[in-house]
Design an enzyme around this catalytic site. Sequence first.
Site, PDB file in Angstrom:
ATOM      1  N   GLY A 213     -17.132 -15.905 -32.050  1.00  6.28           N
ATOM      2  CA  GLY A 213     -17.016 -17.287 -32.517  1.00  6.28           C
ATOM      3  C   GLY A 213     -18.013 -17.562 -33.618  1.00  6.28           C
ATOM      4  O   GLY A 213     -18.417 -16.659 -34.361  1.00  6.28           O
ATOM      5  N   SER A 214     -18.429 -18.797 -33.730  1.00  2.00           N
ATOM      6  CA  SER A 214     -19.309 -19.206 -34.816  1.00  2.00           C
ATOM      7  C   SER A 214     -20.726 -18.675 -34.614  1.00  2.00           C
ATOM      8  O   SER A 214     -21.172 -18.436 -33.484  1.00  2.00           O
ATOM      9  CB  SER A 214     -19.359 -20.733 -34.912  1.00  2.00           C
ATOM     10  OG  SER A 214     -20.071 -21.283 -33.818  1.00  2.00           O
ATOM     11  N   THR A 215     -21.419 -18.510 -35.732  1.00  4.72           N
ATOM     12  CA  THR A 215     -22.805 -18.056 -35.667  1.00  4.72           C
ATOM     13  C   THR A 215     -23.675 -19.065 -34.929  1.00  4.72           C
ATOM     14  O   THR A 215     -24.578 -18.691 -34.157  1.00  4.72           O
ATOM     15  CB  THR A 215     -23.343 -17.815 -37.082  1.00  4.72           C
ATOM     16  OG1 THR A 215     -22.590 -16.748 -37.688  1.00  4.72           O
ATOM     17  CG2 THR A 215     -24.815 -17.431 -37.058  1.00  4.72           C
TER      18      THR A 215
ATOM     19  N   LYS B 254     -12.728 -16.555 -20.830  1.00  2.69           N
ATOM     20  CA  LYS B 254     -12.570 -17.946 -21.224  1.00  2.69           C
ATOM     21  C   LYS B 254     -11.890 -18.010 -22.582  1.00  2.69           C
ATOM     22  O   LYS B 254     -12.487 -17.681 -23.612  1.00  2.69           O
ATOM     23  CB  LYS B 254     -13.905 -18.676 -21.308  1.00  2.69           C
ATOM     24  CG  LYS B 254     -13.724 -20.200 -21.374  1.00  2.69           C
ATOM     25  CD  LYS B 254     -14.856 -20.920 -22.078  1.00  2.69           C
ATOM     26  CE  LYS B 254     -14.671 -21.046 -23.560  1.00  2.69           C
ATOM     27  NZ  LYS B 254     -13.493 -21.878 -23.965  1.00  2.69           N
TER      28      LYS B 254
ATOM     29  N   GLU C 250     -19.900 -11.258 -31.894  1.00  6.70           N
ATOM     30  CA  GLU C 250     -19.191 -11.046 -33.155  1.00  6.70           C
ATOM     31  C   GLU C 250     -18.989 -12.420 -33.758  1.00  6.70           C
ATOM     32  O   GLU C 250     -18.274 -13.250 -33.193  1.00  6.70           O
ATOM     33  CB  GLU C 250     -17.868 -10.319 -32.895  1.00  6.70           C
ATOM     34  CG  GLU C 250     -17.245  -9.750 -34.150  1.00  6.70           C
ATOM     35  CD  GLU C 250     -16.241 -10.704 -34.766  1.00  6.70           C
ATOM     36  OE1 GLU C 250     -16.639 -11.392 -35.740  1.00  6.70           O
ATOM     37  OE2 GLU C 250     -15.112 -10.787 -34.286  1.00  6.70           O
TER      38      GLU C 250
ATOM     39  N   CYS D 192     -12.731 -13.938 -39.413  1.00  7.92           N
ATOM     40  CA  CYS D 192     -14.125 -13.701 -39.770  1.00  7.92           C
ATOM     41  C   CYS D 192     -14.279 -12.508 -40.701  1.00  7.92           C
ATOM     42  O   CYS D 192     -15.292 -12.390 -41.383  1.00  7.92           O
ATOM     43  CB  CYS D 192     -14.972 -13.514 -38.516  1.00  7.92           C
ATOM     44  SG  CYS D 192     -14.257 -12.376 -37.333  1.00  7.92           S
TER      45      CYS D 192
ATOM     46  N   GLU E 184     -19.007 -20.101 -44.898  1.00 11.65           N
ATOM     47  CA  GLU E 184     -17.732 -19.649 -44.352  1.00 11.65           C
ATOM     48  C   GLU E 184     -16.771 -20.834 -44.278  1.00 11.65           C
ATOM     49  O   GLU E 184     -17.023 -21.808 -43.563  1.00 11.65           O
ATOM     50  CB  GLU E 184     -17.929 -19.040 -42.957  1.00 11.65           C
ATOM     51  CG  GLU E 184     -16.646 -18.456 -42.396  1.00 11.65           C
ATOM     52  CD  GLU E 184     -16.855 -17.785 -41.041  1.00 11.65           C
ATOM     53  OE1 GLU E 184     -16.237 -16.734 -40.795  1.00 11.65           O
ATOM     54  OE2 GLU E 184     -17.637 -18.315 -40.227  1.00 11.65           O
TER      55      GLU E 184
ATOM     56  N   VAL F 229     -22.946 -21.188 -32.434  1.00 10.74           N
ATOM     57  CA  VAL F 229     -22.804 -21.068 -30.981  1.00 10.74           C
ATOM     58  C   VAL F 229     -23.311 -19.714 -30.511  1.00 10.74           C
ATOM     59  O   VAL F 229     -23.937 -19.601 -29.448  1.00 10.74           O
ATOM     60  CB  VAL F 229     -21.337 -21.285 -30.557  1.00 10.74           C
ATOM     61  CG1 VAL F 229     -21.173 -21.073 -29.053  1.00 10.74           C
ATOM     62  CG2 VAL F 229     -20.869 -22.688 -30.939  1.00 10.74           C
ATOM     63  N   GLY F 230     -23.078 -18.670 -31.300  1.00  2.00           N
ATOM     64  CA  GLY F 230     -23.561 -17.342 -30.933  1.00  2.00           C
ATOM     65  C   GLY F 230     -25.065 -17.300 -30.760  1.00  2.00           C
ATOM     66  O   GLY F 230     -25.584 -16.613 -29.869  1.00  2.00           O
TER      67      GLY F 230
END
Length: 452
Positions: free
Chosen positions: A207-209, A154, A229, A263, A355, A211-212
């Site tokens: 991606g972002s923390t 995706k 990551e 990142c 960030e 969403v992770g």
Amino acid sequence: MTATTLINPTDETVIRDVEHTPLEAVDEAVACAVVAQRRWAALAPADRAAALRRFATAVDGAVEELAQLEVLNSGHPIGNARWEAGHVRDVLNYYAGAPERLIGQQIPVAGGLDVTFHEPLGVVGVIVPWNFPMTIASWGFAPALAAGNAVLLKPADWTPLTAIRLGELALESGLPEHLFQVLPGRGSVVGERFVTHPNVHKVVFTGSTEVGIRVAAGCAERLKPSTLELGGKSANIVFADADLERAAATAPGAVFDNAGQDCCARSRILVERSVLDRFLELLEPAVQAFRVGAPADEATEMGPLVSAAHRDAVASFLDDSARVAFRGSAPEGPGFWFAPTVLLPNRTDRVATEEIFGPVVSVLPFDDEADAIALANSSIYGLSGSIWTNDLGRGIRVSRAVESGTISVNSHSSVRYTTPFGGMKHSGLGRELGPDAALAFTETKNVFFASN
């Protein structure tokens, strides 16, 4: 909304619409991938290796095409984009060596023979961010395919074009149909279904923390492995005994590459207080010389930010309280431009802790080695970082003490497909790349053969 309208970040013109993959199509893709994976895993390892090399050859023949797509869709400078496309080829070639090297063990036991096998997981879902659409995609799909899995990829809404073309190149190279499928669409539909579908057996997310964390929680509910990551606020630590000229000359590239949308960007420069003024004197001309301009120009080092929304998000960090030391330059007129910016904040200021994901760097002084380590580790993130010193012992001590997954000493480059990559703390879970990456897409099966 059933499609995303892609906007060229350089001039704000419309590129095209990309249709979203609906939920029922995701389920159909999973069903097809299950069948394709079984056939792929049944092939001889040498045949899978040859197929991946053919895929790499197809990518090699399309390097310029892929690079131009990335310039158009992402605003990457053409030199960077060519490197990124070539990197995908190299990653495929590297992991083409894995199928014949997924070797188990023979373990001494009483009463028989014990052996282990590395079996593929099945179908793997790979969710890719918008900042490095090609390279990060290859870090997931290449080792997963090498290990005998099928892959559903995706791409990010904003930057799907190179991923779509890679899916076409896979088929053109002869990779089996449905083995590697690219599914553009919303994360809340496609990505969420990767997490919830019982026949997707691993999720790789970059991606972002924020969403992770949701991906990790969803996978945990289903005892599904994941590799994450995530974000970063990496430190570039400069000691007084370092080569200050070299450290200052390379610092802009370490944070402003890809317009700071990285990142791993060294977005905090920590400088020993006794040389702070001298370092800033060296840094200012290096920042002002950093070439920001049209991505198609061979001389450009930094292009625009990816979107108007992201440009506004970056700009929101520079309110009236921001202490700007100096800035570089950026084009005026259409495009999502943002000039490289150097700040002198306090340690607890928002710009020094959060960030920003743009071409903004904070310079912070420290007093001694212990203070440098404490400051570097004061972040919730721990993805990357650099240390500049001519003292080998200090380089070893500080690199061991800094809580980051990927560190360089006297260099700003620390990510290579031949070595492990990943973060600590809020920067990730698990490791990508390196000689053992394909093993992360297998289950180890233990088999005992009785001798009586």
